[in-house]
Scaffold this motif. Structure first.
Motif, PDB file in Angstrom:
ATOM      1  N   GLN A 114       0.834  -1.200   0.000  1.00  0.00           N
ATOM      2  CA  GLN A 114       0.000   0.000   0.000  1.00  0.00           C
ATOM      3  C   GLN A 114       0.872   1.253   0.000  1.00  0.00           C
ATOM      4  OE1 GLN A 114      -3.328   0.098  -0.225  1.00  0.00           O
ATOM      5  NE2 GLN A 114      -3.571   2.318   0.001  1.00  0.00           N
ATOM      6  N   MET A 124       2.398   1.656  -3.384  1.00  0.00           N
ATOM      7  CA  MET A 124       1.395   2.100  -4.343  1.00  0.00           C
ATOM      8  C   MET A 124       1.135   3.593  -4.209  1.00  0.00           C
ATOM      9  SD  MET A 124      -2.610   0.940  -4.815  1.00  0.00           S
ATOM     10  CE  MET A 124      -3.105   1.873  -3.345  1.00  0.00           C
ATOM     11  N   GLU A 125       0.972   4.066  -2.973  1.00  0.00           N
ATOM     12  CA  GLU A 125       0.650   5.474  -2.759  1.00  0.00           C
ATOM     13  C   GLU A 125       1.788   6.379  -3.211  1.00  0.00           C
ATOM     14  OE1 GLU A 125      -0.371   5.655   1.350  1.00  0.00           O
ATOM     15  OE2 GLU A 125      -2.333   4.666   1.063  1.00  0.00           O
ATOM     16  N   GLN A 136       1.705   6.422  -6.970  1.00  0.00           N
ATOM     17  CA  GLN A 136       0.603   7.270  -7.444  1.00  0.00           C
ATOM     18  C   GLN A 136       0.987   8.748  -7.375  1.00  0.00           C
ATOM     19  OE1 GLN A 136      -2.434   5.744  -4.761  1.00  0.00           O
ATOM     20  NE2 GLN A 136      -3.486   4.693  -6.443  1.00  0.00           N
ATOM     21  N   SER A 192       2.674  -1.852  -9.494  1.00  0.00           N
ATOM     22  CA  SER A 192       1.841  -2.358 -10.592  1.00  0.00           C
ATOM     23  C   SER A 192       0.402  -1.875 -10.460  1.00  0.00           C
ATOM     24  CB  SER A 192       1.869  -3.892 -10.618  1.00  0.00           C
ATOM     25  OG  SER A 192       3.160  -4.374 -10.903  1.00  0.00           O
ATOM     26  N   GLN A 193      -0.105  -1.850  -9.236  1.00  0.00           N
ATOM     27  CA  GLN A 193      -1.467  -1.364  -9.020  1.00  0.00           C
ATOM     28  C   GLN A 193      -1.585   0.118  -9.375  1.00  0.00           C
ATOM     29  OE1 GLN A 193      -1.889  -2.496  -4.906  1.00  0.00           O
ATOM     30  NE2 GLN A 193      -2.591  -4.567  -5.397  1.00  0.00           N
ATOM     31  N   ALA A 194      -0.556   0.895  -9.025  1.00  0.00           N
ATOM     32  CA  ALA A 194      -0.566   2.321  -9.359  1.00  0.00           C
ATOM     33  C   ALA A 194      -0.508   2.525 -10.866  1.00  0.00           C
ATOM     34  CB  ALA A 194       0.607   3.026  -8.682  1.00  0.00           C
ATOM     35  N   GLN A 216      -1.647   0.532 -13.140  1.00  0.00           N
ATOM     36  CA  GLN A 216      -2.941   0.179 -13.706  1.00  0.00           C
ATOM     37  C   GLN A 216      -4.004   1.253 -13.459  1.00  0.00           C
ATOM     38  OE1 GLN A 216      -4.055  -4.175 -13.081  1.00  0.00           O
ATOM     39  NE2 GLN A 216      -2.155  -4.087 -11.910  1.00  0.00           N
ATOM     40  N   SER A 217      -3.919   1.930 -12.321  1.00  0.00           N
ATOM     41  CA  SER A 217      -4.986   2.854 -11.948  1.00  0.00           C
ATOM     42  C   SER A 217      -4.687   4.322 -12.261  1.00  0.00           C
ATOM     43  CB  SER A 217      -5.290   2.730 -10.447  1.00  0.00           C
ATOM     44  OG  SER A 217      -4.155   3.096  -9.672  1.00  0.00           O
ATOM     45  N   ASP A 218      -3.387   4.685 -12.302  1.00  0.00           N
ATOM     46  CA  ASP A 218      -3.065   6.114 -12.335  1.00  0.00           C
ATOM     47  C   ASP A 218      -2.104   6.524 -13.437  1.00  0.00           C
ATOM     48  OD1 ASP A 218      -3.885   7.598  -9.441  1.00  0.00           O
ATOM     49  OD2 ASP A 218      -3.805   5.426  -9.373  1.00  0.00           O
ATOM     50  N   TYR A 219      -1.694   5.630 -14.279  1.00  0.00           N
ATOM     51  CA  TYR A 219      -0.699   5.956 -15.298  1.00  0.00           C
ATOM     52  C   TYR A 219      -1.378   6.407 -16.578  1.00  0.00           C
ATOM     53  CZ  TYR A 219       3.269   5.280 -18.510  1.00  0.00           C
ATOM     54  OH  TYR A 219       4.257   5.438 -19.452  1.00  0.00           O
TER      55      TYR A 219
END
Length: 311
Positions: free
Chosen positions: A226, A229-230, A233, A261-263, A265-268
């Motif tokens: 987490q 990720m933050e 982001q 990877s989550q960032a 997918q969500s913010d790139y």
């Protein structure tokens, strides 16, 4: 098509090391009991195993392997996980000392925070094996770990090879995510990779758009997904929101890679899938490798590390 890779840092000759720590008593680290072939002069029968957390797949595997190895060799075991809480780990170890363990195997959350309880173990005559993470205390008898610097160089060399940095014109944009500053190994992973990549950064072939290159800035407390990720982001929002392309993201392990990877997918905002490195071969990351969301991981055979610890 971008090559995906599961790199191995596996063999005892390359990636595992067992070193006697200065000031420690080496005599108890391999002792056993009864008719077992590992029987030693101390006749140790009970082993305390202190792992950092169950929230990371890596430590569940280590704890399980260690527990199995010692039990199969005829030892009683006490296995604890401390939820990345240093005070809890100190309390867990103190309880093991009170229960009369003959050996402690400790993977420290923060090695510098264990001095008092390590001294208590020394006063009780209990040898200590620092498992995977170095404990800087004279009461640590042995330190067993992989060649953590080599793990980092594998990640760095993968980036060099995949981008063909020696031949490609570039420049390529890169961001960096390192591990827990309380974990002695995190610096080795990061420095191993950076020693490979720094010449390309210095020459301008690799560009850290955020400018964040020092370990303290890019470190991730607790190796937490987490947190990684933050931070990713924030970097994407600050430096890549206009569609600037990030070509590669160096991540020191799989839990931080999962967050990055989550960032992505969500913010790139970019259209490409950046190269993302990792380490440990965690199940979720292996899935990401298959799905093309992560580019490589360095697999370390923790079962071998458990075997070396018992030996």
């Amino acid at each position: 098509m971008k090559k995906r890779i599961l790199a191995l840092a596996l063999s005892a000759s390359m990636a595992l090391s067992l070193a006697a720590c200065s000031g420690g008593d080496a005599s108890g680290s391999g002792s056993g009991s009864g008719s077992n072939s590992n029987t030693g002069s101390t006749g140790a029968q009970k082993v305390g195993i202190a792992m950092p957390t169950q929230s990371l797949e890596r430590w569940n595997r280590d704890g399980s392997y260690l527990d199995e190895q010692f039990k199969s060799a005829g030892y009683e075991t006490i296995l604890t996980y401390s939820d990345n809480d240093t005070n809890r780990q100190v309390n867990d170890i103190q309880n093991m000392i009170a229960e009369g363990v003959d050996l402690l195997v400790i993977s420290a959350i923060d090695g510098e925070a264990l001095n008092t309880v390590m001294n208590e173990a020394g006063e009780a005559g209990i040898p200590v094996i620092a498992y995977d993470r170095l404990i800087m205390n004279d009461n640590a008898s042995y330190y067993v770990s992989f060649d953590n610097y080599t793990v980092g160089t594998l990640q760095g060399q993968y980036i060099v090879d995949t981008l063909d940095l020696d031949n490609a014109a570039g420049p390529f944009n890169i961001e960096l995510t390192a591990g827990d500053p309380a974990d002695n190994n995190a610096g080795y992973f990061f420095n191993g990779a950076m020693d490979v990549l720094k010449p390309y950064i210095d020459s301008g072939k690799l560009v850290v758009v955020s400018g964040q290159t020092d370990f303290d800035t890019v470190a991730t407390a607790g190796w937490d997904s987490q947190t990684a990720m933050e931070r990713a982001q924030n970097i994407l929002a600050s430096y890549y929101a206009d569609g600037t392309q990030v070509d590669v993201w160096l991540c020191s392990n799989d839990s931080t890679a999962l967050g990055v990877s989550q960032a992505i997918q969500s913010d790139y905002a970019g259209s490409n899938q950046p190269i993302i490195t990792g380490q440990d071969g965690d199940e979720a990351n292996l899935k990401n490798l298959v799905d093309g969301l992560q580019s490589m991981t360095v697999y370390k055979a923790v079962a071998n590390e458990a075997v070396v610890t018992l030996d």
